[in-house]
Write a protein that holds these residues in place. Sequence first.
Motif, PDB file in Angstrom:
ATOM      1  N   GLY A 249       0.817  -1.206   0.000  1.00 52.90           N
ATOM      2  CA  GLY A 249       0.000   0.000   0.000  1.00 52.90           C
ATOM      3  C   GLY A 249       0.849   1.253   0.000  1.00 52.90           C
ATOM      4  N   PHE A 250       0.200   2.340  -0.354  1.00 58.14           N
ATOM      5  CA  PHE A 250       0.886   3.633  -0.403  1.00 58.14           C
ATOM      6  C   PHE A 250       1.188   4.090   1.024  1.00 58.14           C
ATOM      7  CE2 PHE A 250       1.500   8.106  -0.911  1.00 58.14           C
ATOM      8  CZ  PHE A 250       2.041   8.258  -2.172  1.00 58.14           C
ATOM      9  N   ARG A 251       2.471   4.332   1.314  1.00 52.25           N
ATOM     10  CA  ARG A 251       2.888   4.726   2.662  1.00 52.25           C
ATOM     11  C   ARG A 251       2.956   6.249   2.752  1.00 52.25           C
ATOM     12  NH1 ARG A 251       8.203   1.157   3.465  1.00 52.25           N
ATOM     13  NH2 ARG A 251       8.418   1.714   1.260  1.00 52.25           N
ATOM     14  N   TRP A 252       1.902   6.829   3.289  1.00 50.78           N
ATOM     15  CA  TRP A 252       1.805   8.279   3.386  1.00 50.78           C
ATOM     16  C   TRP A 252       2.831   8.855   4.345  1.00 50.78           C
ATOM     17  CZ3 TRP A 252      -0.843  10.964  -0.033  1.00 50.78           C
ATOM     18  CH2 TRP A 252      -1.893  10.340  -0.721  1.00 50.78           C
ATOM     19  N   GLU A 253       3.281   8.059   5.308  1.00 58.31           N
ATOM     20  CA  GLU A 253       4.231   8.591   6.282  1.00 58.31           C
ATOM     21  C   GLU A 253       5.549   9.006   5.628  1.00 58.31           C
ATOM     22  OE1 GLU A 253       4.567   4.067   6.278  1.00 58.31           O
ATOM     23  OE2 GLU A 253       2.980   5.582   6.275  1.00 58.31           O
ATOM     24  N   ILE A 254       5.889   8.345   4.528  1.00 59.14           N
ATOM     25  CA  ILE A 254       7.121   8.729   3.816  1.00 59.14           C
ATOM     26  C   ILE A 254       6.981  10.125   3.226  1.00 59.14           C
ATOM     27  CG2 ILE A 254       8.609   8.179   1.854  1.00 59.14           C
ATOM     28  CD1 ILE A 254       7.996   5.261   2.280  1.00 59.14           C
ATOM     29  N   ILE A 255       5.843  10.384   2.612  1.00 63.95           N
ATOM     30  CA  ILE A 255       5.610  11.685   1.990  1.00 63.95           C
ATOM     31  C   ILE A 255       5.489  12.781   3.046  1.00 63.95           C
ATOM     32  CG2 ILE A 255       4.136  12.977   0.419  1.00 63.95           C
ATOM     33  CD1 ILE A 255       5.667  10.583  -0.793  1.00 63.95           C
TER      34      ILE A 255
ATOM     35  N   ASP B 117      15.108  20.212  -7.249  1.00 61.35           N
ATOM     36  CA  ASP B 117      13.736  20.366  -7.738  1.00 61.35           C
ATOM     37  C   ASP B 117      12.918  19.145  -7.331  1.00 61.35           C
ATOM     38  OD1 ASP B 117      14.896  18.492  -9.345  1.00 61.35           O
ATOM     39  OD2 ASP B 117      14.059  19.253 -11.215  1.00 61.35           O
ATOM     40  N   LEU B 118      11.759  18.977  -7.962  1.00 65.55           N
ATOM     41  CA  LEU B 118      10.896  17.852  -7.618  1.00 65.55           C
ATOM     42  C   LEU B 118      11.560  16.499  -7.880  1.00 65.55           C
ATOM     43  CD1 LEU B 118       7.425  19.099  -8.900  1.00 65.55           C
ATOM     44  CD2 LEU B 118       7.961  18.399  -6.555  1.00 65.55           C
ATOM     45  N   ALA B 119      12.212  16.377  -9.025  1.00 70.26           N
ATOM     46  CA  ALA B 119      12.858  15.104  -9.355  1.00 70.26           C
ATOM     47  C   ALA B 119      13.973  14.780  -8.362  1.00 70.26           C
ATOM     48  CB  ALA B 119      13.405  15.151 -10.783  1.00 70.26           C
ATOM     49  N   TYR B 120      14.690  15.804  -7.932  1.00 69.82           N
ATOM     50  CA  TYR B 120      15.752  15.606  -6.946  1.00 69.82           C
ATOM     51  C   TYR B 120      15.159  15.154  -5.611  1.00 69.82           C
ATOM     52  CZ  TYR B 120      19.862  16.648  -4.059  1.00 69.82           C
ATOM     53  OH  TYR B 120      20.924  16.571  -3.193  1.00 69.82           O
ATOM     54  N   ALA B 121      14.021  15.737  -5.235  1.00 75.48           N
ATOM     55  CA  ALA B 121      13.356  15.332  -3.993  1.00 75.48           C
ATOM     56  C   ALA B 121      12.940  13.869  -4.052  1.00 75.48           C
ATOM     57  CB  ALA B 121      12.152  16.230  -3.739  1.00 75.48           C
ATOM     58  N   ALA B 122      12.368  13.459  -5.190  1.00 73.42           N
ATOM     59  CA  ALA B 122      11.945  12.066  -5.329  1.00 73.42           C
ATOM     60  C   ALA B 122      13.143  11.122  -5.280  1.00 73.42           C
ATOM     61  CB  ALA B 122      11.190  11.883  -6.641  1.00 73.42           C
ATOM     62  N   ARG B 123      14.228  11.515  -5.902  1.00 68.99           N
ATOM     63  CA  ARG B 123      15.419  10.660  -5.887  1.00 68.99           C
ATOM     64  C   ARG B 123      15.987  10.555  -4.482  1.00 68.99           C
ATOM     65  NH1 ARG B 123      20.091  12.326  -9.926  1.00 68.99           N
ATOM     66  NH2 ARG B 123      20.351  13.956  -8.358  1.00 68.99           N
ATOM     67  N   THR B 124      15.939  11.648  -3.721  1.00 68.80           N
ATOM     68  CA  THR B 124      16.434  11.633  -2.345  1.00 68.80           C
ATOM     69  C   THR B 124      15.596  10.700  -1.470  1.00 68.80           C
ATOM     70  OG1 THR B 124      17.230  13.912  -2.550  1.00 68.80           O
ATOM     71  CG2 THR B 124      16.913  13.055  -0.331  1.00 68.80           C
TER      72      THR B 124
ATOM     73  N   SER C  55      13.607   8.223  -2.485  1.00 71.10           N
ATOM     74  CA  SER C  55      13.736   6.832  -2.925  1.00 71.10           C
ATOM     75  C   SER C  55      15.052   6.224  -2.461  1.00 71.10           C
ATOM     76  CB  SER C  55      13.630   6.749  -4.450  1.00 71.10           C
ATOM     77  OG  SER C  55      14.712   7.448  -5.063  1.00 71.10           O
ATOM     78  N   GLY C  56      16.105   7.040  -2.391  1.00 71.09           N
ATOM     79  CA  GLY C  56      17.379   6.534  -1.894  1.00 71.09           C
ATOM     80  C   GLY C  56      17.360   6.272  -0.403  1.00 71.09           C
TER      81      GLY C  56
ATOM     82  N   TRP D 182       7.714   3.863  -5.466  1.00 77.39           N
ATOM     83  CA  TRP D 182       6.289   4.051  -5.713  1.00 77.39           C
ATOM     84  C   TRP D 182       5.795   5.386  -5.134  1.00 77.39           C
ATOM     85  CZ3 TRP D 182       2.311   2.689  -8.464  1.00 77.39           C
ATOM     86  CH2 TRP D 182       1.017   2.865  -7.987  1.00 77.39           C
ATOM     87  N   GLU D 183       6.046   5.640  -3.871  1.00 81.13           N
ATOM     88  CA  GLU D 183       5.520   6.825  -3.208  1.00 81.13           C
ATOM     89  C   GLU D 183       6.132   8.129  -3.735  1.00 81.13           C
ATOM     90  OE1 GLU D 183       6.517   4.156  -1.653  1.00 81.13           O
ATOM     91  OE2 GLU D 183       4.793   3.362  -0.552  1.00 81.13           O
ATOM     92  N   PRO D 184       7.460   8.261  -3.774  1.00 88.95           N
ATOM     93  CA  PRO D 184       8.018   9.558  -4.181  1.00 88.95           C
ATOM     94  C   PRO D 184       7.743   9.912  -5.636  1.00 88.95           C
ATOM     95  CG  PRO D 184       9.760   7.933  -3.888  1.00 88.95           C
ATOM     96  CD  PRO D 184       8.523   7.332  -3.339  1.00 88.95           C
ATOM     97  N   TYR D 185       7.862   8.932  -6.524  1.00 90.03           N
ATOM     98  CA  TYR D 185       7.694   9.268  -7.942  1.00 90.03           C
ATOM     99  C   TYR D 185       6.227   9.418  -8.323  1.00 90.03           C
ATOM    100  CZ  TYR D 185      12.648   8.828  -8.818  1.00 90.03           C
ATOM    101  OH  TYR D 185      14.003   9.033  -8.812  1.00 90.03           O
ATOM    102  N   LEU D 186       5.345   8.716  -7.647  1.00 91.16           N
ATOM    103  CA  LEU D 186       3.928   8.942  -7.885  1.00 91.16           C
ATOM    104  C   LEU D 186       3.529  10.330  -7.385  1.00 91.16           C
ATOM    105  CD1 LEU D 186       1.270   7.792  -8.913  1.00 91.16           C
ATOM    106  CD2 LEU D 186       0.864   6.865  -6.614  1.00 91.16           C
ATOM    107  N   THR D 187       4.140  10.745  -6.277  1.00 93.41           N
ATOM    108  CA  THR D 187       3.846  12.071  -5.717  1.00 93.41           C
ATOM    109  C   THR D 187       4.281  13.180  -6.649  1.00 93.41           C
ATOM    110  OG1 THR D 187       4.043  11.249  -3.441  1.00 93.41           O
ATOM    111  CG2 THR D 187       4.284  13.627  -3.787  1.00 93.41           C
TER     112      THR D 187
END
Length: 254
Positions: free
Chosen positions: A3-9, A204-211, A213-214, A220-225
């Motif tokens: 499931g989508f883990r909102w706590e990460i976001i 930027d946004l892509a950098y945030a998602a990469r951070t 995810s690392g 799933w959560e960062p890139y969908l966001t």
Amino acid sequence: MTGFRWEIISEYAPLFVQGALMTIKCTIICVILGTTWGLLLGLGRMARADEGPWKHVLRFAVQWPVRIYVSAFRGTPLFVQIMVVHFALVPLFINPRDGILVANGLMSSDFARALRSDYGAFLSCVVAITLNAGAYVSEIFRAGIQSIDNGQMEASRALGMGWGKTMRKVILPQAFRRILPPLGNNAIAIVKDSSLASAIGLADLAYAARTVSGAYATYWEPYLTISLVYWVLTFLLSLLVQHMEKRFGKSDSR
């Protein structure tokens, strides 16, 4: 798939907000600079004289360099252009040791070092995307200007208006109404293309998602966001363009 883990976001919400603001800031600056640069290139592409020495000067010193420029930037990937600007062009001018601006005394070494350290990625992103967008926008302006009937230019010149005033007062306002949709599409493309600058460290946004995810080894959560955020930004921008089209349409019908 879990499931989508909102706590990460929620934990990294400030990072996503900062990334969104950086994306918006880059988009606004690049749209303004890219449109201005594209207009200049478009006018340069159309610069010509019917006779005299200026005929050959404008053809070989203005038209052909602009054609080569447009062909080069439209024919190479934006990602490569960002890399060239960040690792070659920007250091050429603001290298703290031997950059052109530093060597000529136009910038101190300390300022150049601080500029590259704090704003290097942002500066490279703006320069690369502006140069790239200008190549595409120049063709948009050229097509829009050429779509205006030649009789309007001839009538304006017959009334004593110079080429520059005719272009500014008569041709460009009409052309802008016609090219607004493709200009809007170009702005939407800039929103999405700015994500490539995360490869050089732009926060930027892509950098945030990469951070994220690392940190969590999840994608799933960062890139969908950020996909949702990008979609919202482009959707709002498309609504703005539609509003401007309707507004210009009403002014034309009066």
